[in-house]
Write an enzyme that holds these catalytic residues in place. Structure first.
Site, PDB file in Angstrom:
ATOM      1  N   ARG A  91     -10.660 -11.231   1.178  1.00 29.23           N
ATOM      2  CA  ARG A  91     -11.559 -12.200   0.550  1.00 29.23           C
ATOM      3  C   ARG A  91     -10.940 -13.599   0.558  1.00 29.23           C
ATOM      4  O   ARG A  91     -11.649 -14.605   0.563  1.00 29.23           O
ATOM      5  CB  ARG A  91     -11.916 -11.744  -0.864  1.00 29.23           C
ATOM      6  CG  ARG A  91     -10.736 -11.611  -1.781  1.00 29.23           C
ATOM      7  CD  ARG A  91     -11.023 -10.731  -2.990  1.00 29.23           C
ATOM      8  NE  ARG A  91     -10.985  -9.311  -2.676  1.00 29.23           N
ATOM      9  CZ  ARG A  91     -11.227  -8.354  -3.560  1.00 29.23           C
ATOM     10  NH1 ARG A  91     -11.552  -8.657  -4.792  1.00 29.23           N
ATOM     11  NH2 ARG A  91     -11.170  -7.080  -3.195  1.00 29.23           N
ATOM     12  N   LYS A 151       0.847  -1.207   0.000  1.00 35.18           N
ATOM     13  CA  LYS A 151       0.000   0.000   0.000  1.00 35.18           C
ATOM     14  C   LYS A 151       0.877   1.250   0.000  1.00 35.18           C
ATOM     15  O   LYS A 151       1.945   1.239   0.613  1.00 35.18           O
ATOM     16  CB  LYS A 151      -0.870   0.008   1.268  1.00 35.18           C
ATOM     17  CG  LYS A 151      -2.014  -0.979   1.262  1.00 35.18           C
ATOM     18  CD  LYS A 151      -2.833  -0.846   2.525  1.00 35.18           C
ATOM     19  CE  LYS A 151      -3.953  -1.877   2.575  1.00 35.18           C
ATOM     20  NZ  LYS A 151      -5.001  -1.665   1.567  1.00 35.18           N
TER      21      LYS A 151
HETATM   22  N1  BES Z   1      -8.108  -3.747   4.035  1.00 34.00           N
HETATM   23  C1  BES Z   1      -8.267  -3.294   2.723  1.00 34.00           C
HETATM   24  C2  BES Z   1      -9.506  -2.448   2.529  1.00 34.00           C
HETATM   25  C3  BES Z   1      -9.567  -1.159   3.319  1.00 34.00           C
HETATM   26  C4  BES Z   1      -9.043   0.002   2.790  1.00 34.00           C
HETATM   27  C5  BES Z   1     -10.178  -1.128   4.542  1.00 34.00           C
HETATM   28  C6  BES Z   1      -9.127   1.176   3.511  1.00 34.00           C
HETATM   29  C7  BES Z   1     -10.258   0.045   5.241  1.00 34.00           C
HETATM   30  C8  BES Z   1      -9.737   1.198   4.726  1.00 34.00           C
HETATM   31  C9  BES Z   1      -8.339  -4.449   1.729  1.00 34.00           C
HETATM   32  O1  BES Z   1      -7.637  -5.574   2.096  1.00 34.00           O
HETATM   33  C10 BES Z   1      -7.772  -3.950   0.456  1.00 34.00           C
HETATM   34  O2  BES Z   1      -6.639  -3.613   0.441  1.00 34.00           O
HETATM   35  N2  BES Z   1      -8.578  -3.899  -0.591  1.00 34.00           N
HETATM   36  C11 BES Z   1      -8.156  -3.400  -1.841  1.00 34.00           C
HETATM   37  C12 BES Z   1      -8.817  -4.210  -2.921  1.00 34.00           C
HETATM   38  C13 BES Z   1      -8.221  -3.995  -4.274  1.00 34.00           C
HETATM   39  C14 BES Z   1      -6.800  -4.512  -4.338  1.00 34.00           C
HETATM   40  C15 BES Z   1      -9.069  -4.711  -5.293  1.00 34.00           C
HETATM   41  C16 BES Z   1      -8.534  -1.932  -1.927  1.00 34.00           C
HETATM   42  O3  BES Z   1      -9.556  -1.535  -1.362  1.00 34.00           O
HETATM   43  O4  BES Z   1      -7.800  -1.175  -2.548  1.00 34.00           O
HETATM   44 ZN    ZN Z   2      -5.570  -5.417   1.491  1.00 30.33          ZN
END
Ligand code: BES
Ligand code: ZN
Ligand code: ZN
Length: 492
Positions: free
Chosen positions: A341, A267
């Site tokens: 997921r 991230k």
């Molecule tokens: N934990 C994150 C989602 C999230 C983001 C929760 C911000 C709370 C605040 C999740 O695991 C994630 O990273 N999802 C990705 C999905 C994408 C790679 C399709 C996202 O939201 O960018």
């Molecule tokens: Zn994630």
């Protein structure tokens, strides 16, 4: 903070907060106290009419310090309005410099509720709003904090009884908020398990699967997410079986990513902030199980929390890896940040194979895009069953904080998950419909005939600004909603 319901006949001393309905003047109990009309005159002098957000602090000739809090007029459902009023009073509590404070409810005596009592709802909201997480502050606050709140009412016994069940929910919300607030260095998967053990929930059997056991079961999606981290993964199982033996349990699955770095799809800095709360779905399941057990509901409920850290190391999963899930389907890991997921899929499958539920509900901080869709107002609901959807919506409408909104699971989203090499990709193509494709991915791990709902709480798990019934930070979203769902189910 402790709450005590007291008869309001005695002498009033110390600090007192009194909610005042708009246009209703001095609350009846305080009129008795206000022989010299100090309150009435102060209200006029300060042009205080009881509008929402108005406050007026007055020192009475008796030495009693009164803060009148304008609460406007009831809006929407009275029960939730009362909780918001309580939450507003919590902000007043923060400025009180005494360890004890009284709340005078007589200004609300005309506000009638169907279940519980007005004072009990008000106190519940007050509790929700008064939460703070400061276990790691070594410097004591200069002003003493309120330790005891005495709620003055004309029928303290009824209020006390009504508050008992609300307290069970409040406690569950606090536990969920505590867990989500803990930083990842303090609460890796193993510590999460220990923290839940320490809650000593009545009538809840705890079981824990470790890495070896999960390997035997073929929970490879979960293990793949965990493999980059030094912290070992666990599957926490909480069984509450107080329903009829022959009744299939409701299985709850909560995402328990104790820290989400994104893995190899690391991230960016800004998005890493607060990724400790990526186990908030799991925390909500824990809080719900505890509330349900305290309420002694006659139902079978199983809570599952797959616990991992999503980290980056030489052992971490690569993008493009293909992994076979517990239910046999192969998954191409197109993005290691779509890890929630993956762990949910195996945990959901395990839950269905082991407990044969009719109803399966998962709750997860799954997709960041939810924040763009809903701000912090709603969590997303996806479901394959109208009845389950409306039951959750009804429960949600009965809570003050846990609002949900249904989003569609159009069958075409399935196509977006196609992979050239495996049965499924873990992300949708082109980044479109991110939340729906995530939900659709999970649907691949729902057995035929199982009623399933998915709650994406990425929008609401963490607040960057205070709300009356939730100070900024972890919200404990889901505990009120899911507990209310079980309460309604009990009464159906
Ligand atoms: N934990 C994150 C989602 C999230 C983001 C929760 C911000 C709370 C605040 C999740 O695991 C994630 O990273 N999802 C990705 C999905 C994408 C790679 C399709 C996202 O939201 O960018
Ligand atoms: Zn994630
Ligand atoms: Zn995540």
């Amino acid at each position: 903070m402790k709450f005590e319901f007291k008869n309001c006949d005695g002498v009033l001393q110390g600090t007192l907060i009194a909610p005042v309905l708009e246009g209703m003047g001095v609350p009846p109990r305080l009129v008795r106290e206000d022989k010299e009309e100090t309150l009435a005159r102060a209200m006029t002098a300060q042009n205080f009419t009881g509008k929402k957000g108005e406050f007026c602090t007055v020192l009475m000739p008796t030495g009693l310090c009164v803060t009148l809090a304008g609460v406007g007029k009831p809006e929407g459902a009275v029960e939730t309005w009362l909780q918001t009023v309580g939450g507003t009073l919590a902000t007043v509590l923060k400025s009180v410099r005494h360890k004890e404070v009284m709340i005078c409810t007589s200004g609300l005596s005309d506000v009638k509720v169907k279940t519980a009592t007005a004072a009990a709802y008000l106190t519940f909201g007050l509790g929700l709003g008064a939460y703070s997480f400061d276990v790691y502050k070594t410097k004591k606050k200069e002003t003493p904090e309120v330790e005891l709140v005495r709620i003055l009412s004309s029928d303290p016994e009824s209020d006390e009884t009504a508050f008992e069940s609300l307290f069970a929910v409040l406690n569950g919300v606090y536990e969920a908020r505590d867990l989500s607030s803990e930083p990842a260095n303090m609460l890796p998967p193993a510590e999460f398990v220990e923290a839940v053990k320490a809650l000593k929930m009545k009538n809840v059997t705890l079981k824990v699967l470790d890495k070896k056991q999960m390997q035997k079961l073929g929970m490879n999606l979960l293990l793949t997410v965990a493999q980059g981290a030094a912290e070992a993964p666990y599957l926490l199982i909480m069984e509450y079986m107080k329903g009829k033996k022959e009744d299939a349990p409701v299985v709850l699955v909560g995402k328990g990513v104790c820290f989400d770095s994104g893995g190899m799809n690391l991230k960016p800095s800004a998005s890493l902030t607060h990724m400790k709360y990526d186990m908030s779905g799991g925390a909500a399941v824990v809080g719900t199980l505890h509330a349900v057990s305290e309420l002694g509901l006659k139902q079978n409920v199983v809570g599952l929390v797959p616990l991992v850290e999503n980290m980056l190391s030489d052992r971490a999963a690569h993008t493009d890896d293909v992994i076979q899930s517990m239910n046999g389907k192969t998954v191409e890991i197109a993005n290691t940040d779509a890890e929630g997921r993956l762990i949910l899929a195996d945990a959901m499958w395990y839950g269905q194979e082991t407990y044969h539920p009719q109803t399966l509900i998962d709750i997860a901080t799954l997709t960041g895009v939810m924040k763009y869709v809903f701000g912090s107002q709603y969590a997303g609901l996806f479901t394959n069953d109208k009845g389950l959807g409306s039951a959750l919506k009804k429960a949600s409408d009965e809570t003050v904080m846990d609002q949900i909104w249904e989003l569609p699971l159009h069958p075409d989203y399935e196509k977006m998950l196609s992979s050239d090499i495996a049965d499924l990709s873990n992300i949708g193509k082109g980044g479109e419909a991110g939340s729906a494709t995530a939900a659709m991915f999970l649907k691949n791990f729902v057995a035929d005939g199982v009623k399933w709902a998915h709650l994406d709480i990425a929008s609401v798990g963490w607040l960057s600004a205070d709300k009356p019934c939730a100070p900024k930070g972890a919200t404990g979203f889901g505990v009120q909603l899911l507990t209310q769902y079980f309460i309604n189910r009990e009464n159906a």
